[in-house]
Design a protein around this motif. Structure first.
Motif, PDB file in Angstrom:
ATOM      1  N   GLY A 199      28.789  32.771  48.088  1.00  9.52           N
ATOM      2  CA  GLY A 199      29.899  32.215  48.359  1.00  9.52           C
ATOM      3  C   GLY A 199      30.568  33.173  49.193  1.00  9.52           C
ATOM      4  O   GLY A 199      30.264  34.243  49.238  1.00  9.52           O
ATOM      5  N   THR A 200      32.035  32.836  49.623  1.00  9.23           N
ATOM      6  CA  THR A 200      32.567  33.424  50.309  1.00  9.23           C
ATOM      7  C   THR A 200      32.970  34.699  49.451  1.00  9.23           C
ATOM      8  O   THR A 200      33.269  35.944  50.028  1.00  9.23           O
ATOM      9  CB  THR A 200      34.109  32.987  50.620  1.00  9.23           C
ATOM     10  OG1 THR A 200      34.453  32.256  49.673  1.00  9.23           O
ATOM     11  CG2 THR A 200      33.787  31.987  51.657  1.00  9.23           C
ATOM     12  N   GLN A 201      33.152  34.681  48.211  1.00  5.58           N
ATOM     13  CA  GLN A 201      33.579  35.930  47.292  1.00  5.58           C
ATOM     14  C   GLN A 201      32.442  37.076  47.168  1.00  5.58           C
ATOM     15  O   GLN A 201      32.711  38.069  47.438  1.00  5.58           O
ATOM     16  CB  GLN A 201      33.804  35.408  45.927  1.00  5.58           C
ATOM     17  CG  GLN A 201      34.638  36.489  44.878  1.00  5.58           C
ATOM     18  CD  GLN A 201      35.063  35.780  43.556  1.00  5.58           C
ATOM     19  OE1 GLN A 201      34.136  35.580  42.988  1.00  5.58           O
ATOM     20  NE2 GLN A 201      36.343  35.880  43.288  1.00  5.58           N
ATOM     21  N   ARG A 202      31.182  36.539  47.317  1.00  4.25           N
ATOM     22  CA  ARG A 202      30.191  37.373  47.153  1.00  4.25           C
ATOM     23  C   ARG A 202      29.869  38.077  48.665  1.00  4.25           C
ATOM     24  O   ARG A 202      29.565  39.082  48.750  1.00  4.25           O
ATOM     25  CB  ARG A 202      28.813  36.728  46.860  1.00  4.25           C
ATOM     26  CG  ARG A 202      27.623  37.419  46.608  1.00  4.25           C
ATOM     27  CD  ARG A 202      26.395  36.682  45.990  1.00  4.25           C
ATOM     28  NE  ARG A 202      25.166  37.550  45.687  1.00  4.25           N
ATOM     29  CZ  ARG A 202      24.334  37.037  45.171  1.00  4.25           C
ATOM     30  NH1 ARG A 202      24.329  35.574  44.731  1.00  4.25           N
ATOM     31  NH2 ARG A 202      23.370  37.772  45.054  1.00  4.25           N
ATOM     32  N   LEU A 203      30.154  37.095  49.692  1.00  2.00           N
ATOM     33  CA  LEU A 203      30.061  37.668  50.996  1.00  2.00           C
ATOM     34  C   LEU A 203      30.890  38.796  51.512  1.00  2.00           C
ATOM     35  O   LEU A 203      30.734  39.859  51.747  1.00  2.00           O
ATOM     36  CB  LEU A 203      30.356  36.589  52.089  1.00  2.00           C
ATOM     37  CG  LEU A 203      30.462  37.040  53.525  1.00  2.00           C
ATOM     38  CD1 LEU A 203      29.021  37.602  54.030  1.00  2.00           C
ATOM     39  CD2 LEU A 203      30.826  35.764  54.274  1.00  2.00           C
ATOM     40  N   GLU A 204      32.232  38.572  50.663  1.00  2.00           N
ATOM     41  CA  GLU A 204      33.301  39.677  50.787  1.00  2.00           C
ATOM     42  C   GLU A 204      33.071  41.001  50.109  1.00  2.00           C
ATOM     43  O   GLU A 204      33.123  42.095  50.744  1.00  2.00           O
ATOM     44  CB  GLU A 204      34.842  39.098  49.882  1.00  2.00           C
ATOM     45  CG  GLU A 204      35.727  40.288  50.226  1.00  2.00           C
ATOM     46  CD  GLU A 204      37.020  39.668  49.420  1.00  2.00           C
ATOM     47  OE1 GLU A 204      38.147  40.057  49.615  1.00  2.00           O
ATOM     48  OE2 GLU A 204      36.773  38.955  48.408  1.00  2.00           O
ATOM     49  N   ALA A 205      32.293  40.657  49.010  1.00  2.00           N
ATOM     50  CA  ALA A 205      31.929  42.156  48.238  1.00  2.00           C
ATOM     51  C   ALA A 205      30.748  42.582  49.101  1.00  2.00           C
ATOM     52  O   ALA A 205      30.543  43.870  49.411  1.00  2.00           O
ATOM     53  CB  ALA A 205      31.407  41.636  46.978  1.00  2.00           C
ATOM     54  N   GLU A 206      29.720  42.036  49.719  1.00  2.00           N
ATOM     55  CA  GLU A 206      28.708  42.444  50.416  1.00  2.00           C
ATOM     56  C   GLU A 206      29.270  43.431  51.859  1.00  2.00           C
ATOM     57  O   GLU A 206      28.814  44.368  52.260  1.00  2.00           O
ATOM     58  CB  GLU A 206      27.798  41.601  50.924  1.00  2.00           C
ATOM     59  CG  GLU A 206      26.376  42.070  51.572  1.00  2.00           C
ATOM     60  CD  GLU A 206      25.478  40.956  51.767  1.00  2.00           C
ATOM     61  OE1 GLU A 206      24.821  41.153  53.002  1.00  2.00           O
ATOM     62  OE2 GLU A 206      25.033  40.346  50.923  1.00  2.00           O
ATOM     63  N   VAL A 207      30.331  42.579  52.536  1.00  2.00           N
ATOM     64  CA  VAL A 207      30.739  43.298  53.584  1.00  2.00           C
ATOM     65  C   VAL A 207      31.603  44.505  53.203  1.00  2.00           C
ATOM     66  O   VAL A 207      31.455  45.493  54.204  1.00  2.00           O
ATOM     67  CB  VAL A 207      31.715  42.211  54.249  1.00  2.00           C
ATOM     68  CG1 VAL A 207      32.618  42.539  55.432  1.00  2.00           C
ATOM     69  CG2 VAL A 207      31.215  40.806  54.811  1.00  2.00           C
ATOM     70  N   LYS A 208      32.435  44.469  52.345  1.00  2.00           N
ATOM     71  CA  LYS A 208      33.119  45.670  51.972  1.00  2.00           C
ATOM     72  C   LYS A 208      32.171  46.716  51.609  1.00  2.00           C
ATOM     73  O   LYS A 208      32.392  47.937  51.631  1.00  2.00           O
ATOM     74  CB  LYS A 208      34.001  45.432  50.806  1.00  2.00           C
ATOM     75  CG  LYS A 208      35.097  44.720  51.142  1.00  2.00           C
ATOM     76  CD  LYS A 208      36.218  44.433  49.680  1.00  2.00           C
ATOM     77  CE  LYS A 208      37.491  43.736  50.458  1.00  2.00           C
ATOM     78  NZ  LYS A 208      38.254  43.596  49.012  1.00  2.00           N
ATOM     79  N   ALA A 209      31.190  46.442  50.909  1.00  2.00           N
ATOM     80  CA  ALA A 209      30.114  47.443  50.686  1.00  2.00           C
ATOM     81  C   ALA A 209      29.486  48.135  51.765  1.00  2.00           C
ATOM     82  O   ALA A 209      29.147  49.221  52.010  1.00  2.00           O
ATOM     83  CB  ALA A 209      28.893  47.175  49.505  1.00  2.00           C
ATOM     84  N   SER A 210      29.137  47.232  52.901  1.00  2.00           N
ATOM     85  CA  SER A 210      28.387  47.629  54.054  1.00  2.00           C
ATOM     86  C   SER A 210      29.375  48.326  55.285  1.00  2.00           C
ATOM     87  O   SER A 210      28.865  49.289  55.830  1.00  2.00           O
ATOM     88  CB  SER A 210      27.739  46.593  54.780  1.00  2.00           C
ATOM     89  OG  SER A 210      26.719  45.820  53.898  1.00  2.00           O
TER      90      SER A 210
END
Length: 760
Positions: free
Chosen positions: A519-530
C-alpha cells in the motif's frame, strides 16, 4: 414524454361528491414515504401566491398529518367529481425549482427508476431545503491608496479611534467584517464609517452564511493564442451556441494539449451572450490550480465541492439563482446549478467514474448534462485524453462531433513510456524495480521532481498466519483487513471497521504473522529508506483528511518543497507541474483483473492520465510502468499514448458480450442479513425481470444471479444480476414492472443501478 405519463399517475384523495366549479388544483409530489403525486385544492387566500416549484404543506393520509411536498403542477379543474383536501400553507416565498428543473427531475425519476420526490431532494442543497437564511454583513478593507493619501500635504483629520482602526488594518490587511473590526478596536461603527467617507477604507456589503468565504472577483489572466486544432474545436462549440442549438462535442485531446484554454474561450463567448456556463470536473480535480485559473480569468466564479459547509453552498446557490454568477465550476452535483440563463455545459475528464452517484438516484452527471443541454438547446462539451468508450462510440456513430487535439501545446513531445516486466526476478527489489530506482536517482540528481502512483492505500493489504493460513478479515464484510502502520491497526476500506493489528494468530496463537501486499504507506517507508535525502509527501485519503490538505500539498509540490510525491489516483489527474521529470506507476495491474468489463478501460485511463503529468516543461520527462502483464493491450496502448488502438481492441470485446455501448445495462443488487433468503430473493427477482423482458423483446440477456464480487458488506449478504436488452425502453419497463409487482421479505433490500460504473 409518454413513458413519464405512464410512470406517474396523478390521483386525488377522494372524499365525497362535489359539484363546485372553477377550482385551482395543485399537484404535489412528496420527497419520501409516498411514491405517487396527489392533487389538492388551492384555497382562495393562497391562489395569488402559489407557484409551481414551491414547497407546500398539505394534509396527508387518514390522519391528515401535515406533510411537506413540492407543487409540480397548477391547473383549473371544472370536471372533478371528488372533493379534494386543501393546501394548508406555502412554505417558500419564491419557487425553488424552475419548470426546466422540474422536467429534468421527472426524467431522472423515469430513467433511473426511482421516485420523483427523491430526485427533487437531490437537486436542492440541504441548506435550501432547510430554509436557512443568509445574513448581510459589511466587510472592511484598507483603501489601496491610503499611504499616498496620508502623505499628502493636507491629510484628512482623524481622531484617535480612527487612527487605531487604520493601525489595525495596516497590521492585518485581510478583509474583516465591520462588527469584528469594531470589537477589535473597542469602538462603535461610527469611526469606521467616517474613515470610509474620507476615502481611507472601503466598505463592501456581502450576503454570507456563517463561515462563507468571499471569492476574488478581479480577473487578471488574458486569453492565450490557440493553435489550429484548438481553433477548430472552439468553432465546433461556438457555431451551435450562436445558432441557439444543441450539439454534443467530444474533445479528445492528449494530456497537455490545451483543452482547458478551449473551455475558457468557449465560456468567454457564452458570457458575451449574457449567458451562464457550468463546468463540471471530477471532485479530485478541484485542485487549487483549477480554482485559481478560473478565478484569474472570470469575474464572480462559484466553485462547488464536497468540502463546502451548508451555509457556503447556500450562498453560492443564491448567487447563481439571482444571476450574479456567470461561471459555475464544480463536481457532479453542479449539473443542477439553478442557472436561469444557461448557455453552455462542459464536462472535463468526462470518463471519470466519480461523475456517477453511488446512492439513489444513481445518476450519471454526463447523461443528466446531455438531457439538460438538449432541453435547453445549448452545447455540451465532453473533454478527455481517455474518453469513455460510450462517448467515443457516440462520436464514431455521428451522435457527437469529434474534435481531436493530437499535439501538446508548443508541440512539446509526449513523454517516453517504458514498461518494466516485474516477472523478471532481476528487476524486483521491493516495490521499486532496479530500473525505477536508477531513474529516480538520476532525476533527483538533475533537481527534477518525481510522481509515484500506487492505487492502494495502507501499509499491507493482507495479514495472514504462515502456520494455519488464517486471514484477518472484517467481521461485517468478511474481506481481508488492510494493515495501517500508523497506530498499528487493521482497517476495512469498505465499512471503516478497525481493530488492533494482532501480535499473534487469533486462531492458532502462532506469533510472526505475515504482512503481504503493498500500500502507499509501505511504499512511502521504502522510498524514504532508499532515498533518505529526498523530501517525500504521501497523498491518499488517510493523509488528506483536512479541508485544505490538498491545497497545501500541491502548493508545497509546486514550490519544490517536495521532491517525491506518491499516492493513489488523486495524484494522477489535473496536475500541471513542469519540473516533474519522472512518473513511476508502481503496479499497473491493481484493477486489470477485477470482475468488471471496464477493468481494461480503467487501467488504460489511469496509466495514460498519470503518464501525462510529466513532460510538460522544457526538460521533457519519462514514465516507467511496472507490470506483470506487459503484453496486455491496455498496457501496450497506454505506453504508446494510443487511444484509437485501445478502442479498436476493446470494442470487439464489448460487442461480443453486448456490453455498453452496444446494449444498455442494468445491475440489480439484493442484500439482506440472511444469506439464503437474500439469494432466493435475487433468484425470484431475476426470474421476474426475465419474464417481463421476454414479453417485450427477444433481444435480451440476463446474467446471474450470483454472489456479488464483494459478497458481504456491513453485515449484509449481497447477490446481483445483470439485465440487458437491445432497447433501453424495454429494459426500464421490465425493471419498473418488477419494482411494482415484487414483494421481497421485509428485511431484504434491493436496488436497481442503470448504467452501473462498478461491479463490486
Amino acid at each position: 414524454m409518454a413513458a413519464q405519463q405512464n410512470l406517474f399517475t396523478f390521483e386525488a384523495e377522494p372524499w365525497e361528491a362535489d359539484d363546485r366549479r372553477d377550482r385551482l388544483i395543485a399537484t404535489v409530489v412528496f420527497p419520501a414515504g409516498v411514491e405517487q403525486p396527489f392533487d389538492y385544492e388551492v384555497p382562495e387566500p393562497l391562489r395569488a401566491s402559489i407557484k409551481i416549484g414551491q414547497r407546500v404543506e398539505v394534509p396527508l393520509g387518514r390522519g391528515n398529518r401535515p406533510t411537506v411536498g413540492y407543487c409540480v403542477k397548477l391547473a383549473p379543474n371544472t370536471t372533478s367529481q371528488h372533493k379534494l383536501k386543501s393546501v394548508g400553507r406555502i412554505i417558500d416565498e419564491r419557487p425553488l425549482l424552475t419548470p426546466a428543473m422540474l422536467n429534468l427531475t421527472r426524467w431522472m425519476a423515469d430513467h433511473y427508476l426511482c421516485t420523483w420526490g427523491t430526485t427533487l431532494q437531490t437537486v436542492l442543497p440541504a441548506a435550501v431545503r432547510a430554509k436557512q437564511t443568509l445574513r448581510e454583513i459589511t466587510q472592511v478593507t484598507l483603501h489601496p491608496q491610503v499611504h499616498q493619501r496620508l502623505a499628502a500635504s493636507q491629510p484628512p483629520k482623524i481622531t484617535p479611534k480612527q487612527q487605531a482602526v487604520l493601525a489595525y488594518l495596516t497590521k492585518n490587511p485581510a478583509t474583516i467584517s465591520l462588527a469584528d473590526l469594531a470589537r477589535q478596536c473597542e469602538c462603535t461603527p461610527g469611526p469606521i464609517q467616517s474613515l470610509a467617507k474620507k476615502g481611507l477604507i472601503k466598505l463592501t456589503k456581502r450576503f454570507v452564511g456563517e463561515g462563507v468565504g468571499v471569492e476574488a472577483d478581479t480577473p487578471s489572466e488574458a486569453q492565450l493564442k490557440l493553435n489550429q486544432d484548438q481553433t477548430r474545436a472552439l468553432a465546433a462549440i461556438i457555431d451551435p451556441m450562436r445558432a441557439g442549438e444543441h450539439a454534443t462535442i467530444l474533445i479528445h485531446g492528449v494530456t497537455g494539449s490545451g483543452k482547458t484554454e478551449v473551455y475558457m474561450q468557449a465560456i468567454d463567448e457564452t458570457l458575451s451572450f449574457g449567458r451562464q456556463a457550468i463546468m463540471l470536473v471530477p471532485e479530485i480535480s478541484l485542485t487549487p490550480q483549477t480554482r485559481e485559473r478560473f478565478q484569474a480569468r472570470f469575474a464572480q466564479v462559484a466553485v462547488l465541492h464536497s468540502h463546502l459547509r451548508d451555509a457556503e453552498r447556500l450562498w453560492h446557490w443564491e448567487r447563481i439563482a439571482r444571476g450574479e454568477v456567470s461561471v459555475i465550476v464544480g463536481a457532479r452535483s453542479a449539473v443542477f446549478a439553478p442557472c436561469s440563463r444557461l448557455g453552455l455545459i462542459i464536462l472535463d475528464e468526462e470518463h471519470e467514474g466519480s461523475f456517477k452517484q453511488s446512492e439513489t438516484p444513481r445518476y450519471h452527471a454526463r447523461d443528466v448534462a446531455l438531457w439538460r443541454a438538449r432541453e435547453e438547446s445549448v452545447p455540451l462539451v465532453l473533454g478527455s485524453a481517455t474518453p469513455a468508450i460510450e462517448s467515443w462510440h457516440r462520436a464514431q456513430s455521428g451522435q457527437a462531433v469529434l474534435c481531436e487535439l493530437p499535439r501538446r501545446v508548443s508541440n512539446r513531445p509526449l513523454p517516453d513510456v517504458l514498461t518494466v516486466d516485474m516477472r523478471d526476478a532481476r528487476q524486483v527489489r521491493g516495490a521499486l524495480s532496479r530500473q525505477l530506482q536508477n531513474a529516480m536517482k538520476q532525476t533527483l540528481a538533475d533537481r527534477g521532481q518525481i510522481i509515484l502512483l500506487l492505487n492502494r492505500r495502507g501499509y499491507s493489504t493482507h495479514i495472514q498466519c504462515p502456520g494455519c493460513g488464517f486471514v484477518v478479515r472484517c467481521p461485517d464484510c468478511e474481506l481481508p483487513l488492510t494493515h495501517h502502520r500508523t497506530g498499528e491497526i487493521a482497517v476495512c476500506h469498505y465499512c471503516d471497521h478497525s481493530e488492533r493489528a494482532p501480535a499473534a494468530c487469533p486462531q492458532c496463537k502462532l506469533p510472526g504473522l505475515r504482512y503481504s501486499g503493498m500500500g502507499t504507506q509501505r511504499l512511502e517507508a521504502e522510498v524514504k529508506a532508499s532515498f533518505p535525502e529526498a523530501r517525500v509527501l504521501r497523498m491518499d485519503t488517510d493523509t488528506m483528511k483536512q479541508p485544505d490538505s490538498h491545497a497545501r500539498a500541491f502548493e508545497a509540490f509546486s514550490k519544490h518543497e517536495v521532491d517525491i510525491l506518491l499516492g493513489t489516483q488523486m495524484i494522477a489527474k489535473g496536475l500541471d507541474f513542469p519540473n516533474v521529470l519522472l512518473v513511476g506507476v508502481v503496479n499497473a495491474d491493481t484493477a486489470l483483473h477485477l470482475p468488471d468489463f471496464r477493468a481494461a478501460e480503467r487501467t488504460f485511463q489511469l496509466v495514460t492520465q498519470v503518464a501525462g503529468r510529466t513532460g510538460r516543461g522544457e526538460r521533457g520527462g519519462r514514465v516507467l510502468v511496472q507490470t506483470l502483464n506487459p503484453d496486455h493491450y491496455a498496457i501496450q496502448a497506454a505506453s504508446r499514448h494510443d487511444y484509437a488502438q485501445f478502442a479498436a481492441q476493446e470494442m470487439p470485446l464489448r460487442e461480443g458480450g453486448h456490453f455498453p455501448p452496444i446494449w444498455p445495462l442494468a445491475r440489480v443488487i439484493v442484500r439482506g442479513p440472511n444469506e439464503q433468503v437474500a439469494q432466493a430473493t435475487a433468484q425470484t427477482l431475476a426470474d421476474q425481470v426475465r419474464k417481463n423482458l421476454e414479453q417485450l423483446t427477444p433481444d435480451l440477456r440476463l446474467l446471474g444471479p450470483a454472489a456479488a464480487p464483494m459478497p458481504k458488506l456491513r453485515n449484509l449478504y449481497r447477490f446481483h444480476f445483470l439485465a440487458q436488452a437491445a432497447d433501453e425502453g424495454h429494459l426500464r419497463t421490465a425493471l419498473r414492472q418488477a419494482q411494482l409487482s415484487a414483494a421481497p421479505p421485509e428485511e431484504v433490500q434491493w436496488v436497481v443501478d442503470i448504467d452501473p460504473q462498478e461491479m463490486l
